[in-house]
Design a protein around this motif. Structure first.
Motif, PDB file in Angstrom:
ATOM      1  N   THR A 239       0.815  -1.211   0.000  1.00 34.04           N
ATOM      2  CA  THR A 239       0.000   0.000   0.000  1.00 34.04           C
ATOM      3  C   THR A 239       0.850   1.265   0.000  1.00 34.04           C
ATOM      4  N   GLY A 240       2.118   1.125  -0.359  1.00 33.48           N
ATOM      5  CA  GLY A 240       2.926   2.326  -0.513  1.00 33.48           C
ATOM      6  C   GLY A 240       4.193   2.327   0.308  1.00 33.48           C
ATOM      7  N   LYS A 241       4.973   3.397   0.106  1.00 31.62           N
ATOM      8  CA  LYS A 241       6.294   3.491   0.718  1.00 31.62           C
ATOM      9  C   LYS A 241       6.537   4.910   1.209  1.00 31.62           C
ATOM     10  N   ALA A 242       7.531   5.008   2.089  1.00 33.45           N
ATOM     11  CA  ALA A 242       7.888   6.328   2.626  1.00 33.45           C
ATOM     12  C   ALA A 242       9.376   6.358   2.939  1.00 33.45           C
ATOM     13  N   GLU A 331      14.800  15.646   5.782  1.00 33.75           N
ATOM     14  CA  GLU A 331      14.241  16.240   7.000  1.00 33.75           C
ATOM     15  C   GLU A 331      12.745  16.016   7.108  1.00 33.75           C
ATOM     16  N   ARG A 332      12.048  15.825   5.980  1.00 35.41           N
ATOM     17  CA  ARG A 332      10.616  15.578   5.990  1.00 35.41           C
ATOM     18  C   ARG A 332      10.341  14.177   5.460  1.00 35.41           C
ATOM     19  N   VAL A 333       9.130  13.699   5.681  1.00 37.50           N
ATOM     20  CA  VAL A 333       8.735  12.358   5.249  1.00 37.50           C
ATOM     21  C   VAL A 333       8.075  12.459   3.875  1.00 37.50           C
ATOM     22  N   GLY A 391       2.978  12.833  -1.673  1.00 36.40           N
ATOM     23  CA  GLY A 391       3.056  14.054  -0.885  1.00 36.40           C
ATOM     24  C   GLY A 391       4.190  14.039   0.106  1.00 36.40           C
ATOM     25  N   THR A 392       4.162  14.989   1.005  1.00 37.37           N
ATOM     26  CA  THR A 392       5.220  15.173   1.997  1.00 37.37           C
ATOM     27  C   THR A 392       4.593  15.656   3.305  1.00 37.37           C
TER      28      THR A 392
END
Length: 415
Positions: A239-242, A331-333, A391-392
Motif C-alpha cells: 500500500t505504498g512506501k515512505a 528532513e521531511r517524510v 506528498g510530503t
C-alpha cells in the motif's frame, strides 16, 4: 579539434515490461548518459499500451513473436554497451542478452535463483543466511503434504511472480487445497507453500517491513538507504512506501547486514537490488531479494533525496561507476500511498471519492488508475491500484489521517 566531443554516446538496450520504471522516466534518466533502444514484445499488454510513447522517446526494436535466439542475434547486432531491465519478469532474459553482448549484468544462473522463489529460499538456507520453510506445489493435491513441512497458517504464492499477484494466506490444508484449485495450480503454473513470517510490533502509521536499496558493482555492495512501507492490505498487497523508514540506527545496521549477506549468498555481481525485510519479534528476516530496482522506488527516491536510481541502474548496466551519496534521511517524510480495493469488492462505483483525496493537506497530487464501472480484483495484487497519492509531511504520525481518509474513500468508491 575536441575528439572527446565526437565520441558517440553509449547505447543501452532496455527490455521493458510491467512493473518497470515508466518509459518516460527511463528516457529522462538517460539524458546525457546514453542513447536508448527499447526491446518491445507487443504480446505483453503493458508494452503494447506504452509502445507509441516508447517510439516517441527512443528507437524501438519489435521482438514480438521472435525466437529467443533471433532476439539475441538482433540485439548483439546493435552492439549495445549495456542491457537493462527494471521488470521482474524480464530479469532472466536481460541476463541472457547481457551475456550475449558481453556487457555487465546478472549471471544467468543467478538471475534464475533471484526470480524463482523456491530456489532463492534454498540458496539462502544452504549458504547460511536464513532458513525459511518453502515447498513446491504442482497441483492442489500437494498442499496437505507441504503443510506438514511448512505448518499453518502459511503463504501460498506463485513460484515465479511479482507484485503479490495470486498471493494469499491460508489457514489450513483444506483452505490451501481449495485456493490452489481456484488458482489453477499445476505443472505449468507452479506455486509454493511458504512459512509465514511472524508480524512484528506495530510501527503506526508504517508497517513492519522495509526494503533495502543497494547498488552492486563487481560484487561490491553499496547500500543507498532503507525505504519504509505502509502496512500490507490483505492478504499481502503493498500500500505504498515512505522515506525515511521508521527504524532505529541499531535496527538499520542489522537490516543492512542481513540484506548484504543475502545479496552475497545469491552471487549478485552487477545490478541494483531491492531486498524486502520483515521486522519480526525475533529480528529482521528476508522476505525476498529482487535483483532490480524496486517498483516505484525510483520515483520516491528522486523526490525524497534528488538521487536518480534509474540512472544508477543504467550506469551499472553500462559498466560505469554509479556514484551515490550515503543516503542521508531527508528532513521531511516523503511518501507514495497506494489505494487498493477491499478483498470483497469487484467493481468501481465512482472514482469521485478517490479524486477528493487531493484535498487532504498531506497530498500534493492524486493519480487515479481506474474508471467508473471498472471490474476490480484483489488477486491482481499491487498491480490493481485504484489511486496513487503522493506528498510530503513533517512527521510520520501525520500520515495516520491520510490512511484513515483513504480507507473511507475506498468504501465509497467500491462495491
Amino acid at each position: 579539434m575536441d575528439h572527446a566531443a565526437e565520441t558517440p554516446a553509449p547505447l543501452l538496450a532496455v527490455l521493458h515490461d510491467v512493473g518497470s520504471a515508466s518509459a518516460m522516466q527511463i528516457a529522462a534518466s538517460a539524458r546525457g548518459l546514453c542513447e536508448l533502444v527499447f526491446l518491445a514484445d507487443r504480446s505483453l499488454p503493458h508494452v503494447a499500451e506504452q509502445l507509441p510513447l516508447m517510439r516517441d522517446l527512443a528507437e524501438v526494436v519489435d521482438i514480438t513473436g521472435l525466437p529467443w535466439q533471433q532476439v539475441c542475434k538482433e540485439v548483439v547486432a546493435l552492439r549495445p554497451s549495456g542491457v537493462m531491465t527494471c521488470a521482474e519478469h524480464q530479469i532472466v532474459g536481460a541476463a541472457a542478452l547481457a551475456r550475449a553482448c558481453g556487457t555487465p549484468g546478472h549471471d544467468e544462473a543467478v538471475a534464475r535463483d533471484l526470480t524463482d522463489k523456491l530456489r532463492q529460499r534454498e540458496v539462502l538456507a544452504v549458504r547460511g543466511v536464513q532458513s525459511t520453510a518453502c515447498v513446491p506445489l504442482y497441483g492442489p493435491e500437494d498442499v496437505a503434504a507441504a503443510g506438514e513441512l511448512v505448518g499453518f497458517p502459511a503463504v501460498l504464492k506463485p513460484r515465479h511472480g511479482a507484485a503479490s499477484v495470486d498471493t494469499c494466506r491460508v489457514e489450513s490444508a483444506a483452505e490451501g487445497t481449495a485456493v490452489a484449485r481456484r488458482f489453477a495450480v499445476g505443472p505449468d503454473r507452479p506455486f509454493v507453500l511458504e512459512e509465514l513470517l511472524p508480524d512484528g510490533p506495530a510501527r503506526t502509521p508504517l508497517g513492519d517491513y522495509v526494503s533495502v536499496e543497494s547498488v552492486v558493482q563487481a560484487g561490491e555492495i553499496s547500500t543507498f538507504g532503507i525505504t519504509g512501507s505502509f502496512p500490507l492490505a490483505a492478504p499481502f498487497r503493498e500500500t505504498g512506501k515512505a522515506i525515511p523508514a521508521m527504524v532505529t540506527p541499531a535496527e538499520a545496521e542489522q537490516i543492512t547486514a542481513l540484506a548484504h549477506a543475502a545479496i552475497t549468498a545469491l552471487g549478485v555481481r552487477d545490478s541494483l537490488c531491492h531486498t524486502e525485510v520483515k521486522l519480526t519479534p525475533q529480528g529482521p528476516r528476508i522476505i525476498e531479494v529482487n535483483g532490480r530496482l524496486g517498483g516505484w522506488v525510483g520515483e520516491l527516491t528522486l523526490r525524497a533525496t534528488g538521487v536518480d536510481m534509474v540512472r544508477a541502474a543504467m550506469s551499472v548496466a553500462l559498466g560505469r561507476p554509479a556514484e551515490l551519496p550515503s543516503g542521508a534521511a531527508p528532513e521531511r517524510v516523503v511518501f507514495q500511498y497506494f489505494v487498493v480495493c477491499p478483498q470483497d469488492s469487484s467493481e468501481i462505483v465512482s472514482i469521485a471519492p478517490l479524486e477528493a483525496l487531493a484535498e487532504l493537506p498531506a497530498v500534493e497530487w492524486v493519480e487515479t488508475r481506474v474508471r467508473d464501472g471498472q471490474r476490480i480484483s484483489w488477486r491482481l495484487g499491487s498491480l490493481q491500484q485504484l489511486a496513487v497519492l503522493r506528498g510530503t509531511v513533517g512527521r510520520h504520525e501525520e500520515l495516520v489521517e491520510l490512511v484513515a481518509a483513504a480507507a473511507l474513500a475506498v468504501k465509497r468508491a467500491c462495491r
